[in-house]
Design a protein around this motif. Sequence first.
Motif, PDB file in Angstrom:
ATOM      1  N   SER A   2     -12.744 -48.769  51.496  1.00  0.00           N
ATOM      2  CA  SER A   2     -14.039 -49.228  51.996  1.00  0.00           C
ATOM      3  C   SER A   2     -15.169 -48.325  51.515  1.00  0.00           C
ATOM      4  CB  SER A   2     -14.023 -49.269  53.523  1.00  0.00           C
ATOM      5  OG  SER A   2     -13.836 -47.956  54.018  1.00  0.00           O
ATOM      6  N   LYS A   3     -16.379 -48.827  51.688  1.00  0.00           N
ATOM      7  CA  LYS A   3     -17.559 -48.049  51.317  1.00  0.00           C
ATOM      8  C   LYS A   3     -17.835 -46.992  52.375  1.00  0.00           C
ATOM      9  CE  LYS A   3     -20.325 -51.335  48.709  1.00  0.00           C
ATOM     10  NZ  LYS A   3     -21.640 -51.958  48.611  1.00  0.00           N
ATOM     11  N   GLN A   4     -18.247 -45.827  51.921  1.00  0.00           N
ATOM     12  CA  GLN A   4     -18.654 -44.767  52.818  1.00  0.00           C
ATOM     13  C   GLN A   4     -20.044 -44.328  52.393  1.00  0.00           C
ATOM     14  OE1 GLN A   4     -16.095 -41.333  52.886  1.00  0.00           O
ATOM     15  NE2 GLN A   4     -17.521 -40.155  54.093  1.00  0.00           N
ATOM     16  N   THR A   5     -20.996 -44.340  53.329  1.00  0.00           N
ATOM     17  CA  THR A   5     -22.371 -43.957  53.032  1.00  0.00           C
ATOM     18  C   THR A   5     -22.730 -42.708  53.822  1.00  0.00           C
ATOM     19  OG1 THR A   5     -22.995 -46.246  52.613  1.00  0.00           O
ATOM     20  CG2 THR A   5     -24.777 -44.724  53.077  1.00  0.00           C
ATOM     21  N   ASN A   6     -23.243 -41.712  53.122  1.00  0.00           N
ATOM     22  CA  ASN A   6     -23.679 -40.460  53.748  1.00  0.00           C
ATOM     23  C   ASN A   6     -25.154 -40.248  53.464  1.00  0.00           C
ATOM     24  OD1 ASN A   6     -21.071 -39.580  54.698  1.00  0.00           O
ATOM     25  ND2 ASN A   6     -20.574 -39.119  52.570  1.00  0.00           N
ATOM     26  N   CYS A  33     -38.521 -43.357  58.271  1.00  0.00           N
ATOM     27  CA  CYS A  33     -38.287 -42.412  57.187  1.00  0.00           C
ATOM     28  C   CYS A  33     -37.633 -43.128  56.022  1.00  0.00           C
ATOM     29  CB  CYS A  33     -37.383 -41.272  57.653  1.00  0.00           C
ATOM     30  SG  CYS A  33     -35.741 -41.817  58.183  1.00  0.00           S
ATOM     31  N   PHE A  34     -37.527 -42.410  54.913  1.00  0.00           N
ATOM     32  CA  PHE A  34     -36.695 -42.817  53.789  1.00  0.00           C
ATOM     33  C   PHE A  34     -35.482 -41.894  53.803  1.00  0.00           C
ATOM     34  CE2 PHE A  34     -40.900 -44.150  52.198  1.00  0.00           C
ATOM     35  CZ  PHE A  34     -40.617 -45.450  51.841  1.00  0.00           C
ATOM     36  N   ALA A  35     -34.338 -42.420  53.451  1.00  0.00           N
ATOM     37  CA  ALA A  35     -33.123 -41.612  53.409  1.00  0.00           C
ATOM     38  C   ALA A  35     -32.550 -41.621  52.001  1.00  0.00           C
ATOM     39  CB  ALA A  35     -32.096 -42.166  54.390  1.00  0.00           C
ATOM     40  N   LEU A  36     -32.276 -40.430  51.484  1.00  0.00           N
ATOM     41  CA  LEU A  36     -31.521 -40.313  50.238  1.00  0.00           C
ATOM     42  C   LEU A  36     -30.060 -40.419  50.645  1.00  0.00           C
ATOM     43  CD1 LEU A  36     -31.114 -39.719  47.231  1.00  0.00           C
ATOM     44  CD2 LEU A  36     -31.221 -37.270  47.799  1.00  0.00           C
ATOM     45  N   VAL A  37     -29.404 -41.475  50.192  1.00  0.00           N
ATOM     46  CA  VAL A  37     -28.016 -41.719  50.588  1.00  0.00           C
ATOM     47  C   VAL A  37     -27.103 -41.682  49.381  1.00  0.00           C
ATOM     48  CG1 VAL A  37     -28.665 -43.117  52.589  1.00  0.00           C
ATOM     49  CG2 VAL A  37     -28.215 -44.235  50.422  1.00  0.00           C
ATOM     50  N   GLU A  38     -25.869 -41.315  49.658  1.00  0.00           N
ATOM     51  CA  GLU A  38     -24.829 -41.350  48.634  1.00  0.00           C
ATOM     52  C   GLU A  38     -23.727 -42.257  49.153  1.00  0.00           C
ATOM     53  OE1 GLU A  38     -23.298 -37.935  45.980  1.00  0.00           O
ATOM     54  OE2 GLU A  38     -22.049 -37.918  47.795  1.00  0.00           O
ATOM     55  N   THR A  39     -23.379 -43.240  48.347  1.00  0.00           N
ATOM     56  CA  THR A  39     -22.336 -44.192  48.723  1.00  0.00           C
ATOM     57  C   THR A  39     -21.129 -43.985  47.818  1.00  0.00           C
ATOM     58  OG1 THR A  39     -24.010 -45.782  49.407  1.00  0.00           O
ATOM     59  CG2 THR A  39     -21.811 -46.638  49.032  1.00  0.00           C
ATOM     60  N   LEU A  40     -19.987 -43.912  48.456  1.00  0.00           N
ATOM     61  CA  LEU A  40     -18.726 -43.799  47.730  1.00  0.00           C
ATOM     62  C   LEU A  40     -18.011 -45.129  47.877  1.00  0.00           C
ATOM     63  CD1 LEU A  40     -16.732 -42.020  46.172  1.00  0.00           C
ATOM     64  CD2 LEU A  40     -15.782 -41.316  48.374  1.00  0.00           C
ATOM     65  N   ASP A  41     -17.843 -45.836  46.759  1.00  0.00           N
ATOM     66  CA  ASP A  41     -17.224 -47.155  46.762  1.00  0.00           C
ATOM     67  C   ASP A  41     -16.106 -47.168  45.731  1.00  0.00           C
ATOM     68  OD1 ASP A  41     -16.619 -49.822  47.099  1.00  0.00           O
ATOM     69  OD2 ASP A  41     -18.452 -50.570  46.186  1.00  0.00           O
ATOM     70  N   ASN A  42     -14.862 -47.173  46.197  1.00  0.00           N
ATOM     71  CA  ASN A  42     -13.692 -47.155  45.310  1.00  0.00           C
ATOM     72  C   ASN A  42     -13.746 -46.007  44.303  1.00  0.00           C
ATOM     73  OD1 ASN A  42     -12.431 -49.428  46.480  1.00  0.00           O
ATOM     74  ND2 ASN A  42     -13.772 -50.772  45.313  1.00  0.00           N
ATOM     75  N   VAL A  44     -16.338 -44.434  43.179  1.00  0.00           N
ATOM     76  CA  VAL A  44     -17.585 -44.367  42.411  1.00  0.00           C
ATOM     77  C   VAL A  44     -18.717 -43.950  43.346  1.00  0.00           C
ATOM     78  CG1 VAL A  44     -19.234 -45.655  41.025  1.00  0.00           C
ATOM     79  CG2 VAL A  44     -16.798 -46.156  40.827  1.00  0.00           C
ATOM     80  N   LYS A  45     -19.425 -42.848  42.986  1.00  0.00           N
ATOM     81  CA  LYS A  45     -20.549 -42.376  43.792  1.00  0.00           C
ATOM     82  C   LYS A  45     -21.851 -42.940  43.242  1.00  0.00           C
ATOM     83  CE  LYS A  45     -18.785 -37.911  45.313  1.00  0.00           C
ATOM     84  NZ  LYS A  45     -19.035 -36.464  45.312  1.00  0.00           N
ATOM     85  N   GLN A  46     -22.692 -43.404  44.159  1.00  0.00           N
ATOM     86  CA  GLN A  46     -24.030 -43.868  43.786  1.00  0.00           C
ATOM     87  C   GLN A  46     -25.020 -43.281  44.775  1.00  0.00           C
ATOM     88  OE1 GLN A  46     -23.675 -48.185  43.819  1.00  0.00           O
ATOM     89  NE2 GLN A  46     -23.480 -48.182  41.599  1.00  0.00           N
ATOM     90  N   GLN A  47     -26.206 -42.933  44.273  1.00  0.00           N
ATOM     91  CA  GLN A  47     -27.263 -42.440  45.142  1.00  0.00           C
ATOM     92  C   GLN A  47     -28.435 -43.394  45.102  1.00  0.00           C
ATOM     93  OE1 GLN A  47     -28.232 -38.383  44.123  1.00  0.00           O
ATOM     94  NE2 GLN A  47     -26.402 -37.587  45.108  1.00  0.00           N
ATOM     95  N   ALA A  48     -29.111 -43.513  46.246  1.00  0.00           N
ATOM     96  CA  ALA A  48     -30.281 -44.387  46.349  1.00  0.00           C
ATOM     97  C   ALA A  48     -31.174 -43.882  47.470  1.00  0.00           C
ATOM     98  CB  ALA A  48     -29.851 -45.822  46.633  1.00  0.00           C
ATOM     99  N   VAL A  49     -32.425 -44.252  47.402  1.00  0.00           N
ATOM    100  CA  VAL A  49     -33.364 -43.984  48.492  1.00  0.00           C
ATOM    101  C   VAL A  49     -33.531 -45.289  49.249  1.00  0.00           C
ATOM    102  CG1 VAL A  49     -35.712 -43.307  49.087  1.00  0.00           C
ATOM    103  CG2 VAL A  49     -34.533 -42.165  47.205  1.00  0.00           C
ATOM    104  N   ARG A  50     -33.277 -45.238  50.566  1.00  0.00           N
ATOM    105  CA  ARG A  50     -33.303 -46.457  51.385  1.00  0.00           C
ATOM    106  C   ARG A  50     -34.257 -46.284  52.559  1.00  0.00           C
ATOM    107  NH1 ARG A  50     -27.452 -48.184  52.850  1.00  0.00           N
ATOM    108  NH2 ARG A  50     -28.620 -49.964  53.649  1.00  0.00           N
ATOM    109  N   PRO A  51     -34.953 -47.361  52.935  1.00  0.00           N
ATOM    110  CA  PRO A  51     -35.885 -47.297  54.055  1.00  0.00           C
ATOM    111  C   PRO A  51     -35.153 -47.407  55.393  1.00  0.00           C
ATOM    112  CG  PRO A  51     -35.861 -49.504  53.145  1.00  0.00           C
ATOM    113  CD  PRO A  51     -34.961 -48.668  52.273  1.00  0.00           C
TER     114      PRO A  51
END
Length: 91
Positions: A2-6, A33-42, A44-51
């Motif tokens: 599963s996806k894990q978001t930090n 706020c805006f959150a800089l998040v890192e998602t681990l999906d299978n 694969v790490k991805q980073q994004a800024v989310r509202p």
Amino acid sequence: MSKQTNILQILPANGWVAVYDESGDESAATLVCFALVETLDNGVKQQAVRPMCADGKHIVFADEAANFLRVEELAEFSEDEEDEEEEDAEA
């Protein structure tokens, strides 16, 4: 797997809103706020800024709402609303 978001970092969102579609009309909710998040999906790490916005007593990701459209500066959203009101008055 599963996806894990930090959340890695929180950034201020003063003057920004989340814009939502409310049955064809647009409404805005103030961002917390805006959150800089890192998602681990299978693996694969991805980073994004989310509202993020308040939902009762909780803070949630604004972009997870089904009717989420975009993030916009409050001043720009207010100007768009005023322009639409002026056009409606002229018609």
